[in-house]
Design an enzyme around this catalytic site. Structure first.
Site, PDB file in Angstrom:
ATOM      1  N   LYS A  13       0.830  -1.214   0.000  1.00  0.00           N
ATOM      2  CA  LYS A  13       0.000   0.000   0.000  1.00  0.00           C
ATOM      3  C   LYS A  13       0.866   1.266   0.000  1.00  0.00           C
ATOM      4  O   LYS A  13       0.604   2.202  -0.732  1.00  0.00           O
ATOM      5  CB  LYS A  13      -0.933   0.027   1.229  1.00  0.00           C
ATOM      6  CG  LYS A  13      -1.879  -1.157   1.335  1.00  0.00           C
ATOM      7  CD  LYS A  13      -2.877  -0.978   2.470  1.00  0.00           C
ATOM      8  CE  LYS A  13      -2.272  -0.973   3.857  1.00  0.00           C
ATOM      9  NZ  LYS A  13      -1.618  -2.247   4.253  1.00  0.00           N
ATOM     10  N   ARG A  88      -9.422   0.910   9.053  1.00  0.00           N
ATOM     11  CA  ARG A  88      -8.969  -0.432   9.407  1.00  0.00           C
ATOM     12  C   ARG A  88      -9.988  -1.177  10.241  1.00  0.00           C
ATOM     13  O   ARG A  88      -9.743  -2.317  10.634  1.00  0.00           O
ATOM     14  CB  ARG A  88      -7.686  -0.325  10.214  1.00  0.00           C
ATOM     15  CG  ARG A  88      -6.414  -0.626   9.398  1.00  0.00           C
ATOM     16  CD  ARG A  88      -5.296  -0.458  10.347  1.00  0.00           C
ATOM     17  NE  ARG A  88      -4.080  -1.106  10.115  1.00  0.00           N
ATOM     18  CZ  ARG A  88      -2.995  -0.519   9.603  1.00  0.00           C
ATOM     19  NH1 ARG A  88      -3.057   0.687   9.137  1.00  0.00           N
ATOM     20  NH2 ARG A  88      -1.867  -1.179   9.558  1.00  0.00           N
ATOM     21  N   ARG A 127      11.833  -5.967   4.636  1.00  0.00           N
ATOM     22  CA  ARG A 127      11.800  -4.598   4.107  1.00  0.00           C
ATOM     23  C   ARG A 127      12.572  -3.586   4.980  1.00  0.00           C
ATOM     24  O   ARG A 127      12.701  -3.760   6.190  1.00  0.00           O
ATOM     25  CB  ARG A 127      10.360  -4.139   3.878  1.00  0.00           C
ATOM     26  CG  ARG A 127       9.533  -3.911   5.102  1.00  0.00           C
ATOM     27  CD  ARG A 127       8.085  -3.641   4.710  1.00  0.00           C
ATOM     28  NE  ARG A 127       7.280  -3.338   5.875  1.00  0.00           N
ATOM     29  CZ  ARG A 127       5.987  -3.072   5.837  1.00  0.00           C
ATOM     30  NH1 ARG A 127       5.345  -3.076   4.687  1.00  0.00           N
ATOM     31  NH2 ARG A 127       5.333  -2.803   6.943  1.00  0.00           N
ATOM     32  N   ARG A 172      -0.025  -8.545  13.851  1.00  0.00           N
ATOM     33  CA  ARG A 172      -0.617  -7.569  12.915  1.00  0.00           C
ATOM     34  C   ARG A 172      -1.521  -8.266  11.905  1.00  0.00           C
ATOM     35  O   ARG A 172      -2.578  -7.746  11.546  1.00  0.00           O
ATOM     36  CB  ARG A 172       0.499  -6.790  12.198  1.00  0.00           C
ATOM     37  CG  ARG A 172       1.164  -5.770  13.120  1.00  0.00           C
ATOM     38  CD  ARG A 172       2.489  -5.280  12.578  1.00  0.00           C
ATOM     39  NE  ARG A 172       2.359  -4.516  11.363  1.00  0.00           N
ATOM     40  CZ  ARG A 172       3.372  -4.256  10.529  1.00  0.00           C
ATOM     41  NH1 ARG A 172       4.582  -4.730  10.789  1.00  0.00           N
ATOM     42  NH2 ARG A 172       3.171  -3.554   9.451  1.00  0.00           N
TER      43      ARG A 172
HETATM   44  P1  AMP Z   1       0.971   0.801   9.217  1.00  0.00           P
HETATM   45  O1  AMP Z   1       2.153   1.687   9.027  1.00  0.00           O
HETATM   46  O2  AMP Z   1      -0.210   1.230   8.423  1.00  0.00           O
HETATM   47  O3  AMP Z   1       1.306  -0.650   9.043  1.00  0.00           O
HETATM   48  O4  AMP Z   1       0.542   0.963  10.755  1.00  0.00           O
HETATM   49  C1  AMP Z   1       1.434   0.658  11.822  1.00  0.00           C
HETATM   50  C2  AMP Z   1       0.649   0.522  13.112  1.00  0.00           C
HETATM   51  O5  AMP Z   1       0.006   1.776  13.417  1.00  0.00           O
HETATM   52  C3  AMP Z   1      -0.479  -0.499  13.088  1.00  0.00           C
HETATM   53  O6  AMP Z   1      -0.024  -1.817  13.352  1.00  0.00           O
HETATM   54  C4  AMP Z   1      -1.380   0.039  14.192  1.00  0.00           C
HETATM   55  O7  AMP Z   1      -0.852  -0.235  15.476  1.00  0.00           O
HETATM   56  C5  AMP Z   1      -1.286   1.555  13.973  1.00  0.00           C
HETATM   57  N1  AMP Z   1      -2.294   2.048  13.003  1.00  0.00           N
HETATM   58  C6  AMP Z   1      -2.065   2.631  11.796  1.00  0.00           C
HETATM   59  N2  AMP Z   1      -3.210   2.961  11.193  1.00  0.00           N
HETATM   60  C7  AMP Z   1      -4.206   2.586  12.029  1.00  0.00           C
HETATM   61  C8  AMP Z   1      -5.622   2.639  11.967  1.00  0.00           C
HETATM   62  N3  AMP Z   1      -6.264   3.149  10.905  1.00  0.00           N
HETATM   63  N4  AMP Z   1      -6.315   2.148  13.021  1.00  0.00           N
HETATM   64  C9  AMP Z   1      -5.710   1.635  14.103  1.00  0.00           C
HETATM   65  N5  AMP Z   1      -4.370   1.536  14.228  1.00  0.00           N
HETATM   66  C10 AMP Z   1      -3.618   2.000  13.198  1.00  0.00           C
END
Ligand code: AMP
Length: 216
Positions: A13, A88, A127, A172
Site C-alpha cells: 500500500k 482499518r 523490508r 498484525r
Molecule cells: P501501518 O504503518 O499502516 O502498518 O501501521 C502501523 C501501526 O500503526 C499499526 O499496526 C497500528 O498499530 C497503527 N495504526 C495505523 N493505522 C491505524 C488505523 N487506521 N487504526 C488503528 N491503528 C492504526
C-alpha cells in the site's frame, strides 16, 4: 480524486500510494506514518499509541478518527488524497463516510491489494527504508542497485520498522483478519472496490492500478 488503499500489512500500500501521489498529484495520508511521527515527538497521542503499535495491535478508533479528520481538513487535501492504512475497522469506515458527507466529499476509488497471507511475513521482515529520503527496499525483491547505498539519494543509512519483527507481524496479520478484512463487503456494496493482484512485480501492480484509474 479521493482514494482508499486496502490490504493486509506488507501488501504494498505504501509503495503504490507514493507512486500514485507523484503520478496524479494527490496527497498520501498514512495513519501509520502519522502515528510513528507522534511517537517520535513523544506527544500524548504517541504515548497512547506506542505500546499498541509495538505489539502489533490497532490503536483505538476514537484516537485515529480524530487524527484523520483534522488531517483531511487541511488545505493540501483539497486536491485529493490517498488513504493508506485507514480505515482499518468497520467503525473507522462508518466514521469516514460521515465525515466526508459532512464536508461534501466522497471516495472515488477503493483499491484492494490482494496478497496471499503466507508470503506476507517474509515480505515484511525483509523490508527497510533509507533513513535519509525514505526510499523503500526489500532484501529479496527490491534491494538497492549497489549494496548499502540508497538508489535515490546515495545515503548509506537505512532503517527498519520496530514492528516488522516476525513475532509482531503475526499479531498484525491477526488484527487484519479479525478487524480489517470484514470491511471489504462494506466497500464492495458501493461498487467502487477494485481488487488488484498485489503478488506481481511492483511495476505490474502499478499498471493494474493505472488501468483502474484510467476508467474513472
Ligand atoms: P501501518 O504503518 O499502516 O502498518 O501501521 C502501523 C501501526 O500503526 C499499526 O499496526 C497500528 O498499530 C497503527 N495504526 C495505523 N493505522 C491505524 C488505523 N487506521 N487504526 C488503528 N491503528 C492504526
Amino acid at each position: 480524486m479521493n482514494i482508499i488503499f486496502l490490504g493486509p500489512p506488507g501488501a504494498g500500500k505504501g509503495t503504490q500510494s507514493k507512486l500514485l501521489e507523484e503520478r496524479y498529484g494527490l496527497v498520501q495520508i498514512s495513519t501509520g506514518d502519522m502515528l510513528r511521527a507522534e511517537v517520535a515527538r513523544g506527544s500524548e497521542t504517541g504515548q497512547q499509541a506506542k505500546s499498541l503499535m509495538e505489539t502489533g495491535r490497532l490503536v483505538p478508533d476514537d484516537l485515529i478518527i480524530k487524527m484523520l479528520e483534522s488531517r483531511i481538513a487541511q488545505p493540501d487535501c483539497a486536491k485529493g488524497f490517498i488513504l493508506d492504512g485507514f480505515p482499518r475497522t468497520t467503525g473507522q469506515a462508518e466514521a469516514l463516510d460521515a465525515m466526508l458527507k459532512a464536508s461534501n466529499k466522497h471516495i472515488d476509488v477503493v483499491l484492494f491489494l490482494d496478497v496471499d497471507e503466507d508470503i506476507l511475513a517474509d515480505r515484511i521482515s525483509g523490508r527497510f527504508t533509507c533513513a535519509k529520503c525514505g526510499a523503500t527496499y526489500n532484501e529479496v525483491s527490491n534491494p538497492p542497485k549497489q549494496d548499502g547505498v540508497c538508489d535515490s539519494c546515495g545515503s548509506h543509512e537505512f532503517k527498519r520498522r520496530a514492528d516488522d519483527k516476525r513475532e509482531t507481524v503475526v499479531e498484525r496479520l491477526k488484527e487484519y483478519r479479525k478487524l480489517t478484512a470484514p470491511i471489504l463487503p462494506f466497500y464492495e456494496k458501493t461498487g467502487r472496490l477494485h481488487a488488484i493482484n498485489g503478488m506481481l512485480p511492483t511495476s505490474e501492480v502499478t499498471a493494474q492500478i493505472e488501468t483502474v484509474m484510467a476508467g474513472q
